[in-house]
Design a protein around this motif. Structure first.
Motif, PDB file in Angstrom:
ATOM      1  N   HIS A  75       0.759  -1.394   0.065  1.00  0.00           N
ATOM      2  CA  HIS A  75      -0.088   0.145   0.001  1.00  0.00           C
ATOM      3  C   HIS A  75       0.740   1.196   0.071  1.00  0.00           C
ATOM      4  O   HIS A  75       0.334   2.233  -0.659  1.00  0.00           O
ATOM      5  CB  HIS A  75      -0.917  -0.013   1.175  1.00  0.00           C
ATOM      6  N   ALA A  76       1.975   1.086   0.743  1.00  0.00           N
ATOM      7  CA  ALA A  76       2.821   2.289   0.900  1.00  0.00           C
ATOM      8  C   ALA A  76       3.627   2.776  -0.340  1.00  0.00           C
ATOM      9  O   ALA A  76       4.061   3.719  -0.476  1.00  0.00           O
ATOM     10  CB  ALA A  76       3.525   2.351   2.217  1.00  0.00           C
ATOM     11  N   GLU A  77       4.004   1.956  -1.245  1.00  0.00           N
ATOM     12  CA  GLU A  77       4.686   2.008  -2.425  1.00  0.00           C
ATOM     13  C   GLU A  77       3.879   2.693  -3.593  1.00  0.00           C
ATOM     14  O   GLU A  77       4.292   2.458  -4.716  1.00  0.00           O
ATOM     15  CB  GLU A  77       5.335   0.815  -2.738  1.00  0.00           C
ATOM     16  N   GLY A  78       2.841   3.279  -3.176  1.00  0.00           N
ATOM     17  CA  GLY A  78       2.064   4.105  -4.562  1.00  0.00           C
ATOM     18  C   GLY A  78       0.660   3.691  -4.852  1.00  0.00           C
ATOM     19  O   GLY A  78       0.269   2.934  -4.182  1.00  0.00           O
ATOM     20  N   LYS A  79       0.537   4.412  -5.787  1.00  0.00           N
ATOM     21  CA  LYS A  79      -0.882   4.216  -6.677  1.00  0.00           C
ATOM     22  C   LYS A  79      -0.983   3.335  -7.609  1.00  0.00           C
ATOM     23  O   LYS A  79       0.041   2.938  -8.317  1.00  0.00           O
ATOM     24  CB  LYS A  79      -1.495   5.562  -7.288  1.00  0.00           C
ATOM     25  N   GLY A  80      -2.239   2.628  -7.625  1.00  0.00           N
ATOM     26  CA  GLY A  80      -2.525   1.566  -8.497  1.00  0.00           C
ATOM     27  C   GLY A  80      -2.933   2.348  -9.736  1.00  0.00           C
ATOM     28  O   GLY A  80      -3.847   3.334  -9.676  1.00  0.00           O
ATOM     29  N   GLU A  81      -2.589   2.074 -10.899  1.00  0.00           N
ATOM     30  CA  GLU A  81      -3.036   2.604 -12.315  1.00  0.00           C
ATOM     31  C   GLU A  81      -4.727   2.284 -12.480  1.00  0.00           C
ATOM     32  O   GLU A  81      -4.908   1.391 -11.969  1.00  0.00           O
ATOM     33  CB  GLU A  81      -2.150   2.326 -13.346  1.00  0.00           C
ATOM     34  N   ALA A  82      -5.122   3.243 -13.213  1.00  0.00           N
ATOM     35  CA  ALA A  82      -6.636   3.025 -13.753  1.00  0.00           C
ATOM     36  C   ALA A  82      -6.529   1.859 -14.563  1.00  0.00           C
ATOM     37  O   ALA A  82      -5.430   1.674 -15.555  1.00  0.00           O
ATOM     38  CB  ALA A  82      -7.072   4.288 -14.288  1.00  0.00           C
ATOM     39  N   LEU A  83      -7.659   1.173 -14.355  1.00  0.00           N
ATOM     40  CA  LEU A  83      -7.896  -0.247 -15.214  1.00  0.00           C
ATOM     41  C   LEU A  83      -8.767   0.022 -16.323  1.00  0.00           C
ATOM     42  O   LEU A  83      -8.976  -0.886 -17.092  1.00  0.00           O
ATOM     43  CB  LEU A  83      -8.098  -1.351 -14.353  1.00  0.00           C
ATOM     44  N   GLY A  84      -9.600   1.002 -16.113  1.00  0.00           N
ATOM     45  CA  GLY A  84     -10.704   1.337 -17.258  1.00  0.00           C
ATOM     46  C   GLY A  84     -11.848   0.589 -16.960  1.00  0.00           C
ATOM     47  O   GLY A  84     -12.226   0.184 -15.682  1.00  0.00           O
ATOM     48  N   GLU A  85     -12.600   0.138 -17.802  1.00  0.00           N
ATOM     49  CA  GLU A  85     -13.847  -0.764 -17.702  1.00  0.00           C
ATOM     50  C   GLU A  85     -13.600  -2.169 -16.998  1.00  0.00           C
ATOM     51  O   GLU A  85     -12.772  -2.741 -17.708  1.00  0.00           O
ATOM     52  CB  GLU A  85     -14.645  -0.663 -18.881  1.00  0.00           C
ATOM     53  N   VAL A  86     -14.142  -2.441 -15.805  1.00  0.00           N
ATOM     54  CA  VAL A  86     -13.784  -3.679 -15.424  1.00  0.00           C
ATOM     55  C   VAL A  86     -14.823  -4.586 -15.150  1.00  0.00           C
ATOM     56  O   VAL A  86     -14.637  -5.802 -15.391  1.00  0.00           O
ATOM     57  CB  VAL A  86     -13.024  -3.412 -14.112  1.00  0.00           C
ATOM     58  N   VAL A  87     -15.902  -4.307 -15.003  1.00  0.00           N
ATOM     59  CA  VAL A  87     -17.314  -5.148 -14.949  1.00  0.00           C
ATOM     60  C   VAL A  87     -18.540  -4.290 -15.859  1.00  0.00           C
ATOM     61  O   VAL A  87     -18.528  -3.220 -15.807  1.00  0.00           O
ATOM     62  CB  VAL A  87     -17.647  -5.445 -13.693  1.00  0.00           C
ATOM     63  N   VAL A  88     -19.359  -5.445 -16.369  1.00  0.00           N
ATOM     64  CA  VAL A  88     -20.563  -4.880 -16.879  1.00  0.00           C
ATOM     65  C   VAL A  88     -21.693  -5.634 -16.360  1.00  0.00           C
ATOM     66  O   VAL A  88     -21.729  -6.984 -16.169  1.00  0.00           O
ATOM     67  CB  VAL A  88     -20.624  -5.095 -18.477  1.00  0.00           C
ATOM     68  N   PHE A  89     -22.917  -5.029 -16.095  1.00  0.00           N
ATOM     69  CA  PHE A  89     -24.093  -5.865 -15.637  1.00  0.00           C
ATOM     70  C   PHE A  89     -25.243  -5.688 -16.382  1.00  0.00           C
ATOM     71  O   PHE A  89     -25.364  -4.559 -17.167  1.00  0.00           O
ATOM     72  CB  PHE A  89     -24.592  -5.438 -14.132  1.00  0.00           C
ATOM     73  N   VAL A  90     -25.863  -6.797 -16.834  1.00  0.00           N
ATOM     74  CA  VAL A  90     -27.261  -6.494 -17.499  1.00  0.00           C
ATOM     75  C   VAL A  90     -28.300  -6.664 -16.380  1.00  0.00           C
ATOM     76  O   VAL A  90     -28.432  -7.733 -15.931  1.00  0.00           O
ATOM     77  CB  VAL A  90     -27.282  -7.692 -18.723  1.00  0.00           C
ATOM     78  N   ALA A  91     -29.070  -5.875 -16.439  1.00  0.00           N
ATOM     79  CA  ALA A  91     -30.245  -5.522 -15.254  1.00  0.00           C
ATOM     80  C   ALA A  91     -31.661  -5.655 -15.918  1.00  0.00           C
ATOM     81  O   ALA A  91     -31.624  -4.979 -16.926  1.00  0.00           O
ATOM     82  CB  ALA A  91     -29.851  -4.727 -14.149  1.00  0.00           C
TER      83      ALA A  91
END
Length: 193
Positions: A75-91
């Motif tokens: 956690h202390a070693e920096g930021k996680g990069e953005a992954l963009g779209e990760v999940v989609v739901f049909v509802a």
């Protein structure tokens, strides 16, 4: 929650995603979306999850597997990069969860955002990381009609220490109408509850 014909039609629309199985196990019986009081005809009739295929093999950078606890050094070693779209739901939400006649109640829309963003957080951080909602802000753009099939898309914006930032959008199937959008912050817990 769906039949095989409608599942195959949805997969044609989401070629870079794979269908995730509905949760199972003893805790699911009390879960609001997948086994509890809000699932069924006239209620939440469909809430099918799809995960981006490129995330399937993703392992958590935030879990010390030997101890099953959060690794503070990671956690202390920096930021996680953005992954963009990760999940989609049909509802599909039925006619028994409305506020005004024929319009899905805003509290139900918020519940769907919270649930979908929770799945997005799992997709981004790993399945063995326990997270809880820190903040959820929903902007309602257009009424969602009961029984209308819709799509909820979740985007990972980044991770900083134990905070996971996401945004989400609830839209019609063709993507040209937005019913609501949301921003969410989830907190990764240091250990199990």
């Amino acid at each position: 929650m769906q039949d095989s014909v409608s599942q195959s039609n949805d997969l044609l629309l989401l070629p870079e995603f794979e269908r995730l199985p509905d949760p199972t196990g003893p805790a699911v019986a009390a879960h609001a979306v997948y086994g509890g009081p809000l699932l069924g005809p006239g209620l939440i009739e469909r809430f099918d999850a799809y995960r981006k295929k490129s995330l399937v093999q993703r392992t958590s950078l935030f879990l010390n597997a030997r101890e099953g606890q959060m690794n503070e050094k990671d956690h202390a070693e920096g930021k996680g990069e953005a992954l963009g779209e990760v999940v989609v739901f049909v509802a599909v939400v039925g006619s028994r969860l409305t506020g005004h006649e024929g319009v899905v109640h805003g509290g139900i829309v918020s519940l769907l955002f919270d649930e979908a963003c929770g799945w997005g957080c799992i997709a981004a951080t790993g399945e063995n990381v326990l997270t809880v909602t820190g903040n959820l802000s929903v902007n309602f753009r257009k009424p969602l009609r009961a029984r209308e099939r819709c799509v909820l898309r979740v985007f990972h914006e980044g991770t900083e220490r134990r905070k996971v930032s996401l945004r989400a959008r609830l839209e019609n199937v063709s993507g040209d109408e937005i019913y609501a959008d949301a921003t969410c912050t989830y907190i990764m817990l240091r250990s199990r509850l």
